[in-house]
Design a protein around this motif. Structure first.
Motif, PDB file in Angstrom:
ATOM      1  N   GLY A 165       0.799  -1.213   0.000  1.00 17.28           N
ATOM      2  CA  GLY A 165       0.000   0.000   0.000  1.00 17.28           C
ATOM      3  C   GLY A 165       0.835   1.267   0.000  1.00 17.28           C
ATOM      4  O   GLY A 165       1.937   1.308   0.541  1.00 17.28           O
ATOM      5  N   LEU A 166       0.278   2.315  -0.610  1.00 13.41           N
ATOM      6  CA  LEU A 166       0.913   3.625  -0.674  1.00 13.41           C
ATOM      7  C   LEU A 166      -0.117   4.675  -0.288  1.00 13.41           C
ATOM      8  O   LEU A 166      -1.227   4.698  -0.822  1.00 13.41           O
ATOM      9  N   ALA A 167       0.252   5.527   0.650  1.00 13.35           N
ATOM     10  CA  ALA A 167      -0.633   6.623   1.029  1.00 13.35           C
ATOM     11  C   ALA A 167      -0.730   7.634  -0.104  1.00 13.35           C
ATOM     12  O   ALA A 167       0.205   7.776  -0.911  1.00 13.35           O
ATOM     13  N   GLU A 168      -1.857   8.343  -0.178  1.00 11.21           N
ATOM     14  CA  GLU A 168      -2.074   9.287  -1.271  1.00 11.21           C
ATOM     15  C   GLU A 168      -1.017  10.390  -1.292  1.00 11.21           C
ATOM     16  O   GLU A 168      -0.693  10.931  -2.357  1.00 11.21           O
ATOM     17  N   ASP A 169      -0.453  10.726  -0.127  1.00  9.59           N
ATOM     18  CA  ASP A 169       0.524  11.809  -0.062  1.00  9.59           C
ATOM     19  C   ASP A 169       1.969  11.301  -0.087  1.00  9.59           C
ATOM     20  O   ASP A 169       2.904  12.072   0.060  1.00  9.59           O
ATOM     21  N   GLU A 170       2.162   9.997  -0.289  1.00  9.95           N
ATOM     22  CA  GLU A 170       3.501   9.436  -0.381  1.00  9.95           C
ATOM     23  C   GLU A 170       3.998   9.476  -1.820  1.00  9.95           C
ATOM     24  O   GLU A 170       3.217   9.377  -2.767  1.00  9.95           O
ATOM     25  N   ASP A 171       5.294   9.578  -1.965  1.00  9.35           N
ATOM     26  CA  ASP A 171       5.903   9.493  -3.291  1.00  9.35           C
ATOM     27  C   ASP A 171       6.111   8.032  -3.660  1.00  9.35           C
ATOM     28  O   ASP A 171       6.570   7.233  -2.838  1.00  9.35           O
ATOM     29  N   ALA A 172       5.788   7.689  -4.894  1.00  9.29           N
ATOM     30  CA  ALA A 172       6.008   6.325  -5.365  1.00  9.29           C
ATOM     31  C   ALA A 172       7.501   6.076  -5.533  1.00  9.29           C
ATOM     32  O   ALA A 172       8.255   6.990  -5.878  1.00  9.29           O
ATOM     33  N   PRO A 173       7.970   4.861  -5.296  1.00  7.87           N
ATOM     34  CA  PRO A 173       9.386   4.555  -5.505  1.00  7.87           C
ATOM     35  C   PRO A 173       9.762   4.657  -6.973  1.00  7.87           C
ATOM     36  O   PRO A 173       8.905   4.619  -7.864  1.00  7.87           O
ATOM     37  N   ALA A 174      11.055   4.736  -7.226  1.00  5.40           N
ATOM     38  CA  ALA A 174      11.523   4.923  -8.600  1.00  5.40           C
ATOM     39  C   ALA A 174      11.292   3.688  -9.455  1.00  5.40           C
ATOM     40  O   ALA A 174      11.010   3.786 -10.649  1.00  5.40           O
ATOM     41  N   PRO A 177       8.541  -2.796  -7.075  1.00 11.28           N
ATOM     42  CA  PRO A 177       7.105  -2.599  -7.217  1.00 11.28           C
ATOM     43  C   PRO A 177       6.684  -1.175  -6.855  1.00 11.28           C
ATOM     44  O   PRO A 177       7.341  -0.521  -6.052  1.00 11.28           O
ATOM     45  N   TRP A 178       5.565  -0.755  -7.471  1.00  7.10           N
ATOM     46  CA  TRP A 178       4.970   0.532  -7.163  1.00  7.10           C
ATOM     47  C   TRP A 178       3.692   0.269  -6.361  1.00  7.10           C
ATOM     48  O   TRP A 178       2.653  -0.095  -6.941  1.00  7.10           O
ATOM     49  N   PRO A 179       3.736   0.403  -5.032  1.00  4.16           N
ATOM     50  CA  PRO A 179       2.571   0.061  -4.203  1.00  4.16           C
ATOM     51  C   PRO A 179       1.313   0.787  -4.663  1.00  4.16           C
ATOM     52  O   PRO A 179       1.372   1.888  -5.220  1.00  4.16           O
ATOM     53  N   LEU A 180       0.171   0.173  -4.406  1.00  8.37           N
ATOM     54  CA  LEU A 180      -1.109   0.715  -4.856  1.00  8.37           C
ATOM     55  C   LEU A 180      -1.678   1.703  -3.843  1.00  8.37           C
ATOM     56  O   LEU A 180      -1.593   1.503  -2.634  1.00  8.37           O
ATOM     57  N   THR A 181      -2.277   2.764  -4.350  1.00  3.48           N
ATOM     58  CA  THR A 181      -3.001   3.708  -3.514  1.00  3.48           C
ATOM     59  C   THR A 181      -4.414   3.192  -3.251  1.00  3.48           C
ATOM     60  O   THR A 181      -4.881   2.248  -3.915  1.00  3.48           O
ATOM     61  N   ARG A 182      -5.103   3.821  -2.318  1.00  3.48           N
ATOM     62  CA  ARG A 182      -6.499   3.438  -2.066  1.00  3.48           C
ATOM     63  C   ARG A 182      -7.352   3.670  -3.313  1.00  3.48           C
ATOM     64  O   ARG A 182      -8.244   2.864  -3.631  1.00  3.48           O
ATOM     65  N   ASP A 200      -6.747  -2.452   5.301  1.00  2.00           N
ATOM     66  CA  ASP A 200      -5.549  -1.631   5.202  1.00  2.00           C
ATOM     67  C   ASP A 200      -4.803  -1.780   6.521  1.00  2.00           C
ATOM     68  O   ASP A 200      -5.290  -1.368   7.573  1.00  2.00           O
ATOM     69  N   PHE A 201      -3.625  -2.394   6.480  1.00  2.00           N
ATOM     70  CA  PHE A 201      -2.919  -2.663   7.731  1.00  2.00           C
ATOM     71  C   PHE A 201      -1.420  -2.741   7.489  1.00  2.00           C
ATOM     72  O   PHE A 201      -0.960  -2.751   6.352  1.00  2.00           O
ATOM     73  N   GLU A 202      -0.672  -2.814   8.568  1.00  2.00           N
ATOM     74  CA  GLU A 202       0.781  -2.939   8.509  1.00  2.00           C
ATOM     75  C   GLU A 202       1.163  -4.355   8.877  1.00  2.00           C
ATOM     76  O   GLU A 202       0.698  -4.890   9.884  1.00  2.00           O
ATOM     77  N   ASP A 203       2.002  -4.971   8.036  1.00  2.00           N
ATOM     78  CA  ASP A 203       2.396  -6.349   8.308  1.00  2.00           C
ATOM     79  C   ASP A 203       3.528  -6.382   9.342  1.00  2.00           C
ATOM     80  O   ASP A 203       4.035  -5.327   9.765  1.00  2.00           O
ATOM     81  N   PRO A 204       3.929  -7.570   9.816  1.00  2.00           N
ATOM     82  CA  PRO A 204       4.968  -7.646  10.856  1.00  2.00           C
ATOM     83  C   PRO A 204       6.300  -7.030  10.442  1.00  2.00           C
ATOM     84  O   PRO A 204       7.117  -6.694  11.304  1.00  2.00           O
ATOM     85  N   GLN A 205       6.545  -6.891   9.133  1.00  2.00           N
ATOM     86  CA  GLN A 205       7.778  -6.271   8.662  1.00  2.00           C
ATOM     87  C   GLN A 205       7.649  -4.749   8.529  1.00  2.00           C
ATOM     88  O   GLN A 205       8.573  -4.078   8.080  1.00  2.00           O
ATOM     89  N   GLY A 206       6.492  -4.218   8.915  1.00  2.00           N
ATOM     90  CA  GLY A 206       6.283  -2.780   8.851  1.00  2.00           C
ATOM     91  C   GLY A 206       5.861  -2.270   7.494  1.00  2.00           C
ATOM     92  O   GLY A 206       5.892  -1.060   7.247  1.00  2.00           O
ATOM     93  N   VAL A 207       5.451  -3.173   6.589  1.00  2.00           N
ATOM     94  CA  VAL A 207       5.023  -2.786   5.243  1.00  2.00           C
ATOM     95  C   VAL A 207       3.507  -2.626   5.225  1.00  2.00           C
ATOM     96  O   VAL A 207       2.781  -3.487   5.725  1.00  2.00           O
ATOM     97  N   ARG A 208       3.056  -1.533   4.664  1.00  2.00           N
ATOM     98  CA  ARG A 208       1.613  -1.328   4.529  1.00  2.00           C
ATOM     99  C   ARG A 208       1.060  -2.286   3.485  1.00  2.00           C
ATOM    100  O   ARG A 208       1.644  -2.447   2.405  1.00  2.00           O
ATOM    101  N   ARG A 209      -0.057  -2.928   3.787  1.00  2.00           N
ATOM    102  CA  ARG A 209      -0.652  -3.915   2.893  1.00  2.00           C
ATOM    103  C   ARG A 209      -2.137  -3.623   2.675  1.00  2.00           C
ATOM    104  O   ARG A 209      -2.830  -3.120   3.555  1.00  2.00           O
ATOM    105  N   TRP A 210      -2.580  -4.001   1.481  1.00  2.00           N
ATOM    106  CA  TRP A 210      -4.004  -4.060   1.166  1.00  2.00           C
ATOM    107  C   TRP A 210      -4.400  -5.527   1.006  1.00  2.00           C
ATOM    108  O   TRP A 210      -3.660  -6.316   0.431  1.00  2.00           O
ATOM    109  N   ARG A 211      -5.574  -5.848   1.502  1.00  2.00           N
ATOM    110  CA  ARG A 211      -6.254  -7.087   1.113  1.00  2.00           C
ATOM    111  C   ARG A 211      -7.700  -6.699   0.866  1.00  2.00           C
ATOM    112  O   ARG A 211      -8.398  -6.261   1.773  1.00  2.00           O
ATOM    113  N   ALA A 212      -8.118  -6.834  -0.384  1.00  2.93           N
ATOM    114  CA  ALA A 212      -9.426  -6.329  -0.785  1.00  2.93           C
ATOM    115  C   ALA A 212     -10.213  -7.418  -1.503  1.00  2.93           C
ATOM    116  O   ALA A 212      -9.665  -8.152  -2.317  1.00  2.93           O
ATOM    117  N   GLU A 213     -11.479  -7.478  -1.190  1.00  2.00           N
ATOM    118  CA  GLU A 213     -12.375  -8.503  -1.752  1.00  2.00           C
ATOM    119  C   GLU A 213     -13.498  -7.809  -2.525  1.00  2.00           C
ATOM    120  O   GLU A 213     -14.116  -6.859  -2.041  1.00  2.00           O
TER     121      GLU A 213
END
Length: 218
Positions: A165-174, A177-182, A200-213
């Motif tokens: 996951g990527l917050a709307e106000d975050e810069d995408a990496p160069a 992978p390019w994380p997805l916004t909401r 929308d949550f943070e995994d044990p490694q501190g990475v923001r994740r989406w799981r959407a159905e």
């Protein structure tokens, strides 16, 4: 370090020539020679998929497809649950390796392009799993990829999306992978699909994740 950096290098070279997907097979080919590491290669299916399927049992004879199946770990998991499973990837090298890693598997592996799949796949699957694939595609083709994924879902079928996951106000990496916004996650709710749940949550490694159905009405 060169092996670990191969994905970034190959993606940059491919994108520079206007080929946003050609780097996948190049990466798998280099990995087959021992010259690269596939960063998403794991020994087990994605934990967020395993958790979800533990709470959503398939109907008998359900049809499933894994988009960008790679070496097949997620497709094999679905097959063990009783799904009639197709795994496809744009990389023929990845597909051949998946077959070799899982001899005798009931999974039907195919080399296929998400943007030009076999016509019979349209609205053909009761469960579509899109795990970490769209985020490896550049923004200029991402919306088309999102729509192509949704087009695989059958009436009364489910789409499960797993992504960084990527917050709307975050810069995408160069590079990928390019994380997805909401907003990009919400874009899957198109073509007749409706959102059931977006986590929308943070995994044990501190990475923001989406799981959407998402669901397509019968």
């Amino acid at each position: 370090m060169a092996q670990e950096d191969a994905a970034d290098r190959l993606a940059a070279e491919s994108l520079a020539t206007g080929d946003p997907t050609g780097w996948f097979d190049r990466l798998y080919t280099e990995a087959a020679r021992g010259d690269a590491v596939v960063p998403w290669d794991r020994d087990a299916p994605h934990g967020l998929l395993v958790d979800w399927t533990g709470r959503h049992r398939p109907s008998p004879g359900g049809r499933a497809v894994v988009v960008g199946c790679g070496y097949g770990r997620d497709a094999e998991h679905l097959a063990t649950l009783g799904y009639r499973t197709v795994g496809f990837d744009i990389s023929p090298t990845a597909v051949e390796e998946a077959r070799q890693r899982h001899p005798g598997s009931p999974v039907d592996y195919h080399a296929a392009d998400l943007f030009d799949p076999p016509p019979a796949w349209r609205h053909g699957y009761d469960l579509v799993v899109e795990s970490m694939t769209v985020q490896a595609l550049p923004h200029e083709i991402r919306l088309a990829a999102i729509r192509a994924v949704g087009d695989l879902v059958a009436p009364d079928g489910t789409l499960l999306v797993i992504a960084a996951g990527l917050a709307e106000d975050e810069d995408a990496p160069a590079g990928p992978p390019w994380p997805l916004t909401r907003a990009e996650i919400d874009a899957f709710a198109a073509g007749g699909l409706t959102a059931v749940r977006v986590e929308d949550f943070e995994d044990p490694q501190g990475v923001r994740r989406w799981r959407a159905e998402f669901h397509r009405p019968a």
